[in-house]
Structures are given as C-alpha cells and as structure tokens.
Design a protein around this motif. Structure first.
Motif, PDB file in Angstrom:
ATOM      1  N   LEU A 206       0.873  -1.170   0.000  1.00  0.00           N
ATOM      2  CA  LEU A 206       0.000   0.000   0.000  1.00  0.00           C
ATOM      3  C   LEU A 206       0.909   1.218   0.000  1.00  0.00           C
ATOM      4  CD1 LEU A 206      -2.886   1.256   0.344  1.00  0.00           C
ATOM      5  CD2 LEU A 206      -2.435   1.224   2.812  1.00  0.00           C
ATOM      6  N   VAL A 207       0.667   2.147  -0.924  1.00  0.00           N
ATOM      7  CA  VAL A 207       1.520   3.321  -1.085  1.00  0.00           C
ATOM      8  C   VAL A 207       0.741   4.568  -0.711  1.00  0.00           C
ATOM      9  CG1 VAL A 207       2.958   4.642  -2.689  1.00  0.00           C
ATOM     10  CG2 VAL A 207       2.727   2.166  -2.975  1.00  0.00           C
ATOM     11  N   CYS A 208       1.396   5.463   0.024  1.00  0.00           N
ATOM     12  CA  CYS A 208       0.775   6.752   0.352  1.00  0.00           C
ATOM     13  C   CYS A 208       1.783   7.860   0.080  1.00  0.00           C
ATOM     14  CB  CYS A 208       0.327   6.790   1.813  1.00  0.00           C
ATOM     15  SG  CYS A 208      -0.444   8.350   2.302  1.00  0.00           S
ATOM     16  N   LEU A 209       1.333   8.905  -0.609  1.00  0.00           N
ATOM     17  CA  LEU A 209       2.120  10.122  -0.809  1.00  0.00           C
ATOM     18  C   LEU A 209       1.604  11.164   0.163  1.00  0.00           C
ATOM     19  CD1 LEU A 209       4.199   9.740  -3.049  1.00  0.00           C
ATOM     20  CD2 LEU A 209       2.089   8.570  -3.674  1.00  0.00           C
ATOM     21  N   LEU A 210       2.459  11.639   1.064  1.00  0.00           N
ATOM     22  CA  LEU A 210       2.082  12.705   1.994  1.00  0.00           C
ATOM     23  C   LEU A 210       2.467  14.040   1.379  1.00  0.00           C
ATOM     24  CD1 LEU A 210       0.763  11.567   4.526  1.00  0.00           C
ATOM     25  CD2 LEU A 210       2.610  10.050   3.830  1.00  0.00           C
ATOM     26  N   VAL A 211       1.470  14.925   1.199  1.00  0.00           N
ATOM     27  CA  VAL A 211       1.706  16.145   0.438  1.00  0.00           C
ATOM     28  C   VAL A 211       1.244  17.378   1.196  1.00  0.00           C
ATOM     29  CG1 VAL A 211       1.490  14.886  -1.740  1.00  0.00           C
ATOM     30  CG2 VAL A 211      -0.502  16.051  -0.794  1.00  0.00           C
ATOM     31  N   ASN A 212       1.887  18.478   0.880  1.00  0.00           N
ATOM     32  CA  ASN A 212       1.566  19.783   1.445  1.00  0.00           C
ATOM     33  C   ASN A 212       0.520  20.456   0.572  1.00  0.00           C
ATOM     34  OD1 ASN A 212       1.845  22.135   3.063  1.00  0.00           O
ATOM     35  ND2 ASN A 212       3.310  22.992   1.601  1.00  0.00           N
ATOM     36  N   GLY A 213      -0.649  19.854   0.493  1.00  0.00           N
ATOM     37  CA  GLY A 213      -1.709  20.359  -0.362  1.00  0.00           C
ATOM     38  C   GLY A 213      -2.823  19.336  -0.491  1.00  0.00           C
ATOM     39  N   GLU A 214      -3.777  19.634  -1.362  1.00  0.00           N
ATOM     40  CA  GLU A 214      -4.943  18.763  -1.513  1.00  0.00           C
ATOM     41  C   GLU A 214      -4.806  17.789  -2.683  1.00  0.00           C
ATOM     42  OE1 GLU A 214      -7.522  18.742   0.534  1.00  0.00           O
ATOM     43  OE2 GLU A 214      -6.838  20.436   1.758  1.00  0.00           O
ATOM     44  N   SER A 215      -3.820  18.007  -3.559  1.00  0.00           N
ATOM     45  CA  SER A 215      -3.707  17.158  -4.739  1.00  0.00           C
ATOM     46  C   SER A 215      -2.286  17.229  -5.268  1.00  0.00           C
ATOM     47  CB  SER A 215      -4.694  17.604  -5.817  1.00  0.00           C
ATOM     48  OG  SER A 215      -4.398  18.938  -6.253  1.00  0.00           O
ATOM     49  N   LEU A 216      -2.020  16.382  -6.255  1.00  0.00           N
ATOM     50  CA  LEU A 216      -0.743  16.366  -6.950  1.00  0.00           C
ATOM     51  C   LEU A 216      -0.979  16.578  -8.442  1.00  0.00           C
ATOM     52  CD1 LEU A 216       1.109  13.321  -5.325  1.00  0.00           C
ATOM     53  CD2 LEU A 216       1.885  15.698  -5.286  1.00  0.00           C
ATOM     54  N   PRO A 217      -0.058  17.216  -9.134  1.00  0.00           N
ATOM     55  CA  PRO A 217      -0.180  17.259 -10.604  1.00  0.00           C
ATOM     56  C   PRO A 217       0.115  15.876 -11.177  1.00  0.00           C
ATOM     57  CG  PRO A 217       1.895  18.248  -9.903  1.00  0.00           C
ATOM     58  CD  PRO A 217       1.117  17.969  -8.652  1.00  0.00           C
ATOM     59  N   TYR A 218      -0.550  15.558 -12.267  1.00  0.00           N
ATOM     60  CA  TYR A 218      -0.305  14.301 -12.975  1.00  0.00           C
ATOM     61  C   TYR A 218      -0.474  13.082 -12.062  1.00  0.00           C
ATOM     62  CZ  TYR A 218       1.799  17.590 -16.268  1.00  0.00           C
ATOM     63  OH  TYR A 218       2.027  18.643 -17.124  1.00  0.00           O
ATOM     64  N   GLU A 219      -1.600  13.061 -11.338  1.00  0.00           N
ATOM     65  CA  GLU A 219      -1.831  11.941 -10.416  1.00  0.00           C
ATOM     66  C   GLU A 219      -1.957  10.616 -11.155  1.00  0.00           C
ATOM     67  OE1 GLU A 219      -4.044  14.362  -6.760  1.00  0.00           O
ATOM     68  OE2 GLU A 219      -5.223  13.056  -8.076  1.00  0.00           O
ATOM     69  N   THR A 220      -2.639  10.624 -12.298  1.00  0.00           N
ATOM     70  CA  THR A 220      -2.794   9.383 -13.066  1.00  0.00           C
ATOM     71  C   THR A 220      -1.439   8.851 -13.514  1.00  0.00           C
ATOM     72  OG1 THR A 220      -4.974  10.088 -13.850  1.00  0.00           O
ATOM     73  CG2 THR A 220      -3.869   8.339 -15.083  1.00  0.00           C
ATOM     74  N   GLU A 221      -0.559   9.734 -13.958  1.00  0.00           N
ATOM     75  CA  GLU A 221       0.769   9.317 -14.401  1.00  0.00           C
ATOM     76  C   GLU A 221       1.601   8.789 -13.222  1.00  0.00           C
ATOM     77  OE1 GLU A 221      -0.881  12.079 -17.413  1.00  0.00           O
ATOM     78  OE2 GLU A 221      -0.803  12.027 -15.226  1.00  0.00           O
TER      79      GLU A 221
END
Length: 450
Positions: A206-221
């Motif tokens: 299971l992978v989790c990206l912890l980010v300083n925001g609500e979304s990431l650019p190019y999430e599908t990629e």
C-alpha cells in the motif's frame, strides 16, 4: 579532576555503549561518547566536543581491535542516520541492546529485575514492512542524515523491502519528469513531503504520498509509474498534511487508485491496515514479541483483559485466545475501524474496541465498574503519562504487561509503577529493529503484595 581539552588525544578502553549506539569510554573520570567504537577496544581518542558532564570523540588509532568489529555492509552507513550498528557483528549488537534495557530498568527504574534474555531476529536484513522516505526540496528521496533533517538520497536500503526501493525510484522519476517540488521544512513551501510504503507477507504494498496540499499534478501518471515499478501494489493513497514541522502522517486521505488499506496475517489473525494504523514493522519478530506478552499475561480463560494503545488490535486479538473478554483502546479513529473490521473478519467475538486516549478508556472502564484482571500497554516512545499509570493502578489489575519500544521511558515508568505498589517481576528484550539502536521489551509487573 582535570577537565578534558578539546582537540586533545587521550588513550582509553571502550567499556560499553550509549543509548544511541556510541562507544563509552572514561577518561580522567569523565564519560566520553566515541563514534565508531567497539567494546573492549584500546584506542587513542580525539576529543571533539566537551560539555559539562560528557564529551564526544572519535578514535584516531586502535591499539587493539575487537573481534566483533566488522566492515559495514552498507555504502550509506555513516551518512544516512538509519543504522547505528553496522560496524558490529549481530551478537555484539544484541549484547549492547540487552545491556541497554538492563541499565534502564536498574538505574532509571530502581528495579532489581533481570533481563532474562534478548530474542534476536533470524533475518536482520530487509525486514521492515513499513518504509517512510522523506523528500527534500530538490527532489532527493531517501533518509535523514544522523541528528539532522538533511535528506540523504538512498537507492538501496538493507532494512527496507525491495518493493519499497523500487517505489522510491519511481517517485524520483515522477518528481524529475513532471518538475514537482519536494517540501522545504524551513519555508513551508513545496509539495511532496514523504513517501510511505506498507508491505505484507505476500509481497503486496500500500503506497501513500504525503503532500503539502490537496492534490498532486499528474496523479494518473504517478499511479502508473508506481504500479509499473511494483505490480503487486494494491492501492495508492494521497495524504494531506499542510501542518508546519516534520510530522509525517496527514489529516485526511484520498484514494488515488485501488484499495485504501492492506491486509496481513499476524499470529494467525488477519489484520486490516490503513495508513494511520500502528503495526509492528518486523513481522516475524512481532509474533515473538506478542507471544511473550501473552505468556506474561498468564491468562486462563476466565479473565477480563484490557489492551491500551491497541493500534489495529493485534495484541487484543492475541489476548482474546486465552481471555474471557478483551477491551482494546486506541485514539486513532482509522485504527479502531481497522481493529473492528479485523475482529469481525476473524470471527473473534470476545473483544470490543473503544476509541479514545488511554485516560479516556480508563475513565470509561471505571464508569462501567469494570475491574480488569490484566492490563497490557504498548505506548509510543514517550511512554505513559503519570495520570494513566495512576488510573491503571487504581483499577488494581492482577498483572500489568508493558510492551515498550524505548528502554528509557520504560525505566521511568517502572519506577512510577513501583511507587504505586506494582513491581517489575520479569523482563525480556526482543530485537525488532536489527542494525538500529531501537529495542523492544516486554516487562511484567504485579502488586508488591502479590
């Protein structure tokens, strides 16, 4: 007693190890912590830093070399702060850890209990089922340098599962290819803070990206890159963490693809693990640890047991095999949901789970006029606050089983329990974290009159 002088060289023999894995020497009556030193070695030591009560140094010449010294097997050792003992063989590491627990119980806890043994890991490599990689502002993915928050790029870590290494490489590719900034702690700017990978016994992740925001650019990629790198990935989750500082986990989670949790089997029980749920990082040694906790609990099938800081309910379900009823308490809502789901899936009916911190759970037990026979605690490294210890003692359990991940706070808490009439009776160390300074302990306490 003459004071030690900085930049002077002194000759001394290394007597043991500090809590951080440094060698310990005594020069003119003063304690000196020595980097890259092994017990028994006769060294010329360059003193690099002198404080009021201790000094720090490094060996510049060894007049004798310990047979327990070995060449570090990791190219990052000394730069990455993840490991402390790669210059020792494993037998000496286990000696150091057992002695650390014994010193904490004796010197901090004031107890005469003996650490019966330390149970070492059959496999001290690639054991971590949870990996947390900090990301630097310039896109490095790795681990912190010792005593800093400077990220050292690490491509292959001997503690992590292979799938964690390749997922970290996929994140590096994403950051570079799509020009996504890493997080800068000093300014609070940037986007990607941590990569979190949790793996199970089947090799799924299971992978989790912890980010300083609500979304990431190019999430599908990004999802495509991660899945290509580790085809057994079951889900990719985004965790929102916009708080300043260096906390890892987020406040909210959104599933980008697949599942939002991983399942594993521990001690014969299936457990559900979402990102925030606590779960021991070394699966085989966790089974050893929990088996010892069950032994110390001394259950016969008639008891009410309580498991405080229960996480995903793993110890709770282990205790349920030999208790009449077990109550687990945990403050993390996602962990409580995981614990309840796991118990239902396993058909374990003699457990219940209460959401709240340890003091809240103790208050609820008192409100219901319940008197546990056995209380098990598995707190974080900071240990137990005095109010929780007082609440446990007030419930007058027959036994208290303390599962500790920090010998220092265990020693402190053993002393506090003793002041309330509960004495340490047995202690066993279990090495869940080979090559690092960390060590787990199971300590049994009971009333002084019992």
């Amino acid at each position: 007693m003459p004071a030690l002088e900085k930049n002077h060289i002194y000759r001394s023999i290394i007597e043991g190890y500090s809590s951080e894995g440094l060698g310990v020497a005594r020069i003119d009556g003063q304690v000196v912590f020595v980097h890259d030193a092994v017990r028994g070695e006769d060294c010329d030591i360059l003193v690099m830093k002198v404080l009021k009560n201790v000094a720090f140094g490094k060996p510049v010449l060894r007049h004798s070399t310990s047979p327990h010294r070995q060449e570090p097997d990791c190219p990052y050792y000394g730069r990455c702060g993840g490991c402390d003992f790669r210059h020792l063989d494993y037998a000496e590491e286990l000696w150091a850890k057992r002695q650390r627990v014994q010193d904490a119980l004796t010197r901090l806890g004031g107890s005469d209990v003996t650490v019966e043994e330390i149970l070492g890991a059959p496999q001290p490599l690639r054991y971590r089922n949870k990996s947390q990689y900090p990301v630097s502002a310039d896109g490095r993915v790795g681990f912190y340098r010792a005593r800093s928050h400077q990220v050292v790029e690490v491509e292959h870590c001997l503690l992590q599962k292979p799938q964690a290494d390749v997922l970290a490489a996929a994140l590096r590719q994403y950051l570079a290819q799509y020009h996504v900034p890493g997080y800068d702690e000093t300014t609070g700017r940037g986007l990607v803070r941590h990569l979190y990978v949790r793996s199970n016994c089947k090799g799924e992740s299971l992978v989790c990206l912890l980010v300083n925001g609500e979304s990431l650019p190019y999430e599908t990629e990004l999802v495509a890159l991660l899945r290509q790198a580790a085809p057994q990935t079951v889900g990719v989750v985004l965790g929102v963490n916009t708080r300043p500082g260096n906390a890892i986990l987020g406040d909210r989670y959104r599933t980008l693809w697949g599942e939002d949790a991983l399942t594993d089997v521990l001690c014969g029980r299936t457990v559900r693990l979402s990102v925030p749920s606590f779960y021991q990082v070394n699966h085989p040694q966790a089974e050893v640890l929990y088996g010892k906790a069950l032994e110390f609990a001394g259950l016969t099938g008639t008891e009410l047991a309580v498991d405080l800081y229960c996480g995903a309910g793993t110890i709770t379900q282990v205790l349920a095999r030999q208790a009449r009823h077990v109550i687990g308490g945990e403050i993390v809502p996602e962990a409580i949901r995981d614990a309840r789901a796991s118990a239902r899936r396993n058909g374990v009916e003699n457990v219940e789970f209460l959401e709240g911190d340890a003091a809240d759970v103790a208050a609820e037990l008192a409100r219901r006029q319940l008197r546990p026979d056995v209380i098990c605690v598995d707190p974080p490294r900071k240990g137990l606050v005095p109010e929780v210890i007082a609440s446990i003692a007030a419930m007058a359990p027959r036994r208290v089983v303390y599962v500790s991940c920090d010998p220092g706070t265990l020693g402190r808490d053993v002393k506090r329990f003793a002041e309330l009439g509960y004495l340490a009776r047995r202690a066993v160390a279990v090495d869940l974290f080979p090559r690092t300074r960390h060590v787990e302990t199971v300590c049994l306490m009971s009333r002084s009159s019992g």
